[in-house]
Write a protein that holds these residues in place. Structure first.
Motif, short mmCIF file in Angstrom:
data_model
loop_
_atom_site.label_atom_id
_atom_site.label_comp_id
_atom_site.label_asym_id
_atom_site.label_seq_id
_atom_site.Cartn_x
_atom_site.Cartn_y
_atom_site.Cartn_z
N THR A 1 0.81 -1.22 0.00
CA THR A 1 0.00 0.00 0.00
C THR A 1 0.84 1.27 0.00
N GLY A 2 2.10 1.18 0.41
CA GLY A 2 2.91 2.38 0.56
C GLY A 2 2.52 3.20 1.78
N ARG A 3 1.73 2.62 2.68
CA ARG A 3 1.29 3.33 3.89
C ARG A 3 2.08 2.83 5.09
N PRO A 4 2.58 3.73 5.93
CA PRO A 4 3.42 3.30 7.06
C PRO A 4 2.60 2.71 8.20
N LEU A 5 3.31 2.05 9.09
CA LEU A 5 2.74 1.38 10.25
C LEU A 5 2.40 2.38 11.35
N HIS A 6 1.33 2.08 12.11
CA HIS A 6 0.99 2.80 13.35
C HIS A 6 0.78 1.74 14.42
N GLU B 1 17.92 3.98 16.48
CA GLU B 1 17.77 3.10 15.31
C GLU B 1 16.43 3.32 14.62
N ALA B 2 15.37 3.45 15.41
CA ALA B 2 14.04 3.66 14.84
C ALA B 2 13.97 4.98 14.09
N GLN B 3 14.53 6.02 14.68
CA GLN B 3 14.47 7.34 14.03
C GLN B 3 15.39 7.40 12.82
N ALA B 4 16.48 6.68 12.85
CA ALA B 4 17.36 6.62 11.68
C ALA B 4 16.66 5.97 10.50
N ALA B 5 15.70 5.07 10.80
CA ALA B 5 14.92 4.41 9.75
C ALA B 5 13.75 5.27 9.28
N GLY B 6 13.54 6.43 9.93
CA GLY B 6 12.47 7.34 9.51
C GLY B 6 11.20 7.23 10.33
N ALA B 7 11.24 6.47 11.43
CA ALA B 7 10.05 6.31 12.27
C ALA B 7 9.86 7.53 13.17
N TRP B 8 8.61 7.72 13.59
CA TRP B 8 8.24 8.79 14.52
C TRP B 8 7.90 8.18 15.88
N LEU B 9 8.37 8.81 16.94
CA LEU B 9 7.94 8.48 18.29
C LEU B 9 6.83 9.44 18.68
N ALA C 1 6.58 5.57 9.86
CA ALA C 1 5.94 4.69 10.85
C ALA C 1 5.79 5.43 12.17
N ILE C 2 4.65 5.23 12.83
CA ILE C 2 4.41 5.81 14.15
C ILE C 2 4.58 4.73 15.21
N LEU C 3 5.48 4.99 16.15
CA LEU C 3 5.67 4.15 17.31
C LEU C 3 5.12 4.92 18.50
N ALA C 4 3.94 4.53 18.96
CA ALA C 4 3.30 5.26 20.05
C ALA C 4 3.86 4.81 21.39
#
Length: 432
Positions: free
Chosen positions: A209-214, A264-272, A249-252
């Protein structure tokens, strides 16, 4: 429309100045002092009111709007896992189409009356999965707000429930492609309720889908321990192994992530996404926010009030001894605008030409001077939702002169109260 005599305030970086705004086709098209009205253009004198970009709630659960005041379990939960099992997983199983819609409307009404114009919602309703995101989308849009929605995939309702959740994310992602008012993400509950097979399927869905994870990530220590026992590795490594750390990706929560894992997560482009009031309410611990860089602020379903959330974030940071709490808490609030911009491709958080006309207008008359260099102090110690006068989303009024103009709020909330009583009865019937 021409809005004159406003005090314009933006957060990234802090800036306050007096200027007029011209709105056309849902966008700000001109900014400056002394703008002159054009033929046929509505003009509104703001008389010195404070104008801010509409606020963003980067992680919420709208279904919790019907949980307020509900009876607690017969045996009080002693752990976070027991809270999920005895309260929230019973609530989501009892939701039907009516209560999904009414909870969405009720939550969106509260958000609008708090100056919040965009909601990142993480939804679950195991007894009503197919079509649930479209119902929720309609509820939020009826109120006049924007949304980013996903369905929570989990193994706790069996393989059929999991497959329905995956399908709902897939269908909604296709239906919301490039919509200006609503977008999709791929939802997952948390690592400790997901098998490797389900994680693989989620990874393929993200790629398809090209949609990131939440997802909820390390909200409680039990999530970390389960991952260690299940895989012998950490949570971020597990997400990465299954292709779930795509940019956006959103990591809540991230309460129990290490600083190395956060990096590591933020280097991959994820958001906290930090949810301080919920973390305190659930007694899960304090997130290492000093390591958060690409981050935003959410309420985790507590309510839709981001001004209350940013104040709580600040106070908890100070309680933990952070000397940079002023700047750090403000940056988390502004992070919601940056996250939204990455999803929609619009310059949320700006009051400049080209930005969406999503505005919160507040009757704030401070007893001290207000300027760019002390805006954060007013944000944290002065402003609250009682000051809200009007809200505009996409150039249209949602709240005007303290009155919601898009829906009949009293009638809808009366319906919600009746439906909430039936919802609570269904919860009781489900047992533990």
């Amino acid at each position: 429309m021409l809005l004159t005599n406003g005090r314009l305030a933006t957060l990234d970086p802090p800036r306050v100045d007096e200027a007029d705004l011209r709105i056309d086709s849902g966008r700000i098209v001109e900014r400056g002092p002394g703008l002159q009205p054009r033929a046929g253009e509505e003009q509104l004198d703001l008389a010195g009111a404070l104008v801010m970009p509409g606020l963003v709630n980067a992680h919420t659960h709208l279904y919790s709007a019907l949980a307020r005041g509900m009876p607690g379990p017969a045996e009080p939960p002693r752990t976070f896992a027991e809270t999920l099992e005895r309260v929230w997983w019973r609530l989501d199983r009892a939701l039907d189409e009516e209560t999904v819609y009414l909870s969405g409307v009720a939550g969106a009404i509260e958000a609008a009356l708090s100056g919040t114009t965009l909601l990142f919602d993480h939804h679950a309703s195991p007894s009503f999965v197919r079509g649930s995101l479209q119902v929720l989308q309609r509820a939020v849009r009826d109120v006049g707000l924007r949304s980013v929605l996903c369905y929570e995939v989990t193994d706790r309702n069996g393989s059929e429930g999991r497959d329905l959740g995956l399908a709902e994310n897939r269908v909604f992602a296709a239906a919301s492609q490039d919509q200006e008012w609503s977008r999709a993400m791929i939802g997952a509950h948390a690592s400790f309720t997901l098998s490797d097979e389900t994680m693989d399927r989620l990874g393929r869905l993200v790629q398809e889908t090209g949609r990131p994870l939440h997802i909820h990530a390390a909200e409680d220590e039990a999530d970390v321990e389960d991952c260690r026992q299940r895989t012998g590795a950490g949570l971020i490594a597990r997400l990465s192994r299954h292709g779930l750390l795509a940019p956006g990706a959103i990591l809540a929560h991230g309460v129990h992530l290490t600083r190395k894992q956060i990096a590591e997560a933020q280097a991959a482009g994820a958001w906290l996404v930090h949810n301080p009031r919920s973390n305190m309410n659930n007694a899960v611990g304090y997130a290492p926010t000093d390591a958060f860089r690409q981050a935003a602020l959410g309420t985790d379903g507590m309510d839709g009030d981001m001004l209350a959330e940013v104040r709580a974030a600040y106070l908890k940071m100070r309680d933990e001894g952070r000397l940079d709490a002023f700047e750090a808490s403000r940056d988390l609030l502004a992070g919601g605008h940056r996250l939204a911009a990455s999803i929609f491709g619009l310059s949320f958080g700006r009051l400049d030409p080209g930005a969406p006309a999503d505005l919160a207008i507040l009757d704030y008359q401070p007893p001290t001077p207000l300027a760019s260099d002390n805006l954060t102090g007013h944000l944290l110690f002065g402003l609250d939702r009682s000051h809200l006068r009007s809200v505009m989303v996409g150039g249209g009024w949602v709240v005007r002169d303290r009155r919601l103009v898009t829906v009949d709020a009293p009638a809808l909330l009366a319906r919600a109260r009746t439906a909430a009583g039936r919802l609570w009865q269904r919860m009781q019937a489900l047992g533990s």
